[in-house]
Design a protein around this motif. Structure first.
Motif, short mmCIF file in Angstrom:
data_model
loop_
_atom_site.label_atom_id
_atom_site.label_comp_id
_atom_site.label_asym_id
_atom_site.label_seq_id
_atom_site.Cartn_x
_atom_site.Cartn_y
_atom_site.Cartn_z
N TYR A 1 -2.03 -5.01 4.68
CA TYR A 1 -1.06 -6.12 4.62
C TYR A 1 0.37 -5.57 4.51
O TYR A 1 1.30 -6.12 5.10
N ILE A 2 0.48 -4.49 3.72
CA ILE A 2 1.81 -3.87 3.60
C ILE A 2 2.26 -3.34 4.96
O ILE A 2 3.41 -3.54 5.37
N ARG B 1 -4.55 -11.44 -2.90
CA ARG B 1 -5.54 -10.42 -3.24
C ARG B 1 -5.24 -9.80 -4.61
O ARG B 1 -6.15 -9.51 -5.40
N LEU C 1 -1.25 -10.51 0.46
CA LEU C 1 -1.12 -9.45 -0.54
C LEU C 1 -1.05 -10.03 -1.95
O LEU C 1 -1.74 -9.55 -2.87
N LEU D 1 -5.21 -2.96 0.41
CA LEU D 1 -3.94 -3.69 0.41
C LEU D 1 -2.95 -3.10 1.40
O LEU D 1 -2.01 -3.78 1.84
N SER E 1 1.46 -11.79 5.68
CA SER E 1 0.97 -10.56 5.05
C SER E 1 1.30 -10.53 3.56
O SER E 1 0.47 -10.14 2.73
#
Length: 562
Positions: free
Chosen positions: A230-231, A218, A215, A227, A211
């Motif tokens: 992913y966080i 991107r 992140l 985003l 992840s």
């Protein structure tokens, strides 16, 4: 008068007895016998047989006495005789051969004085039980030898009218072999544990690292939309890793607990809705709460987690439905029972029993039930840490756990927690909103942590909240700052530090700053297993990993407290 004559017809000797007297005959001037003569031959034969039997019996008694004396003298077992007060009257030579004591050196010694100090409390219980006429069998105690070493002795005690008899057999070699076997089993469990940890953590780390990589990629591409997924994925994996760590620490009895008085009945009844939602509709839930149940001192959250884990295990064992019973009671365990169980302390316990009517466990599964990562569930349906976590929590709370199971008849798991005589505490207030966490003018916090990432995160949080933040990488450098004239309102320190650990640092600092407030940070701390025994007044603890909001709230609360 008795005499023998021989019969005229067959020549046999007969015993006769004569009772009477001789009188003088006036006519003849001679003596005349007046009395009775009767045959006592049969009585004489019986007397002879009885005398022969007595002689044989005396011979047998003498032989048995010689055998007993030989057994007393030659046996390698420890024989002893004690009076009713438990003082040794006599011991056999084996005491000299095995332990080095002569009889005159220990005669008059109370027997519980010849027991290892860790087992000595049991000695008083043994004597009390013997005074009540109870025999004690098959109990292992350590006895000191004259050279200072200790031997494991398996004892049998038997009370008589005015004395106690005891026989002790040296089982030191057996104990050593048992220790070797336990060590072998422990290493096998460690191997299983290592494999389980590697498997689970690699999965979790893949979620975190993957992840974060996506992140970073991107953001480098300037693609800032979505985003948060992913966080969130990294956060979920990190939280699962933290949960796994806590369960491992609970199994190893290393998780810092927050023990407080708990009402077991009230806690279980408050979980009823949660438990019913966890169980299937085919399972009936019964809660049997004992009246006048005392409080226990434990971590409420860990107890809830333990009960929930047991309920889930019970549910999985009753695929076709059944009855889950949660029952509370009081158990009193005496010293003799506790010693026989080896890992049990005597006393009064609150007992929480979780019973099911499921499939039960065979002996080989039951023997491994508490092993970490051992599970009979299909791959992916269980980590194998549920029962090991329950075991670790109970032992860390100065209690213990027992499992009783029979194939086809179900399983009962009993958690024993020590009774508590204190009173319930009020509920802690909820954390204040983040706006109230900000520092007041000049307030200073010293952060001592040898982990750079953790230290920098805490310093950044403090700076955002308006605190003046100082830092140190180990105990000695932190102590130098504390010895200066610098204003310090709070010491935030990791427990495990190089040089000086966190508690040593705080103790040294309080010699200079008696009213210094301290917040410990810990992820693993053996000394902090029971927080109330590790923390002095004015000291608190927060466990890694922690939410930034929780850290900010604790810092503000501690500094603001009078």
């Amino acid at each position: 008068m008795e005499f023998r004559i021989r019969r005229a017809d067959d020549g046999q000797l007969r015993w006769l007895a004569r009772r009477g007297e001789y009188v003088r005959d006036a006519e003849t001037a001679g003596l005349r016998f007046i009395g009775v003569i009767y045959d006592i031959t049969a009585a004489k034969k019986s007397e002879a047989r009885l005398r022969e039997l007595n002689e044989k019996l005396e011979s047998r008694v003498e032989e048995r006495t010689r055998e007993r004396d030989r057994l007393w003298s030659l046996s390698s077992d420890l024989f002893s005789v004690c009076d009713t007060g438990g003082y040794l009257i006599a011991v056999n030579p084996a005491w000299t051969e095995l332990l080095g004591y002569r009889e005159d050196e220990i005669a008059g010694t109370r027997i519980d004085a010849l027991i290892h100090e860790d087992d000595r409390a049991l000695g008083t219980g043994l004597i009390d039980a013997l005074k009540q006429g109870q025999a004690i069998r098959d109990i292992d105690l350590r006895v000191p030898a004259k050279d200072g070493s200790y031997r494991w002795i398996n004892w049998t005690f038997a009370p008589a009218e005015e004395v106690f008899y005891s026989v002790g057999r040296d089982v030191t070699q057996r104990k050593q072999l048992e220790d070797q076997l336990r060590q072998s089993q422990k290493m096998e469990a460690v191997g299983q544990l290592t494999g389980g940890i590697a498997h689970d953590f690699n999965n979790l780390l893949t979620g975190i690292v993957g992840s974060l990589d996506l992140l970073q990629s991107r953001m480098a591409q300037g693609r800032l939309d979505r985003l948060d997924r992913y966080i969130n994925a990294a956060t979920v994996s990190a939280n699962r890793a933290a949960s796994l760590t806590h369960r491992l620490l609970a199994f190893a009895r290393r998780q810092p607990l927050d023990p407080k008085p708990v009402e077991p009945n009230r806690l279980i009844l408050s979980m009823e809705d949660l438990l019913r939602r966890t169980l299937s509709e085919a399972i009936q839930l019964r809660i049997v709460a004992s009246d006048d149940l005392p409080l226990t001192l434990c971590d409420r959250n860990q107890l809830e987690s333990a009960i929930l884990n047991l309920a889930i295990n019970a549910r999985d064992a009753m695929t076709d439905g059944g009855v889950l019973t949660i029952e509370t009671s009081i158990s009193s365990l005496d010293r003799v029972y506790a010693a026989a169980q080896q890992d049990v302390s005597p006393g009064r316990f609150v007992t929480i029993s979780v019973s099911d009517t499921g499939t039960g466990m065979p002996a080989d599964v039951l023997a491994q039930a508490f092993d970490p990562f051992f599970t009979t569930k299909p791959l992916g349906e269980g980590t194998g840490l549920g029962l090991s976590m329950v075991y670790g929590f109970a032992k860390q709370s100065e209690g213990h756990v027992r499992i009783y199971s029979e194939v086809g008849r179900g399983t009962t798991v009993r958690i024993y927690l020590p009774c508590h005589t204190g009173e319930m505490e009020g509920e802690a207030p909820a954390p204040a909103p983040s706006e109230s966490h900000r520092a007041e003018a000049g307030e200073t916090v010293l952060v001592v942590d040898d982990e750079p990432i953790v230290r920098s995160l805490i310093l950044e949080v403090l700076a955002e909240l308006g605190y003046q933040a100082l830092e140190a990488t180990d105990g000695p450098s932190g102590l130098k700052i504390l010895e200066s004239r610098q204003r310090i309102d709070l010491l935030v320190s990791d427990v495990g530090l190089p040089g000086l650990n966190g508690r040593q640092l705080a103790d040294h600092a309080r010699l200079i700053r008696p009213h210094l407030k301290v917040l410990f940070i810990t992820g693993y701390a053996e000394q902090a297993a029971i927080a109330s025994g590790f923390l002095a007044p004015g000291m608190e603890m927060i466990t890694k990993p922690f939410a930034i909001e929780d850290l900010a709230a604790r810092i503000r609360e501690i500094i603001a407290r009078p």
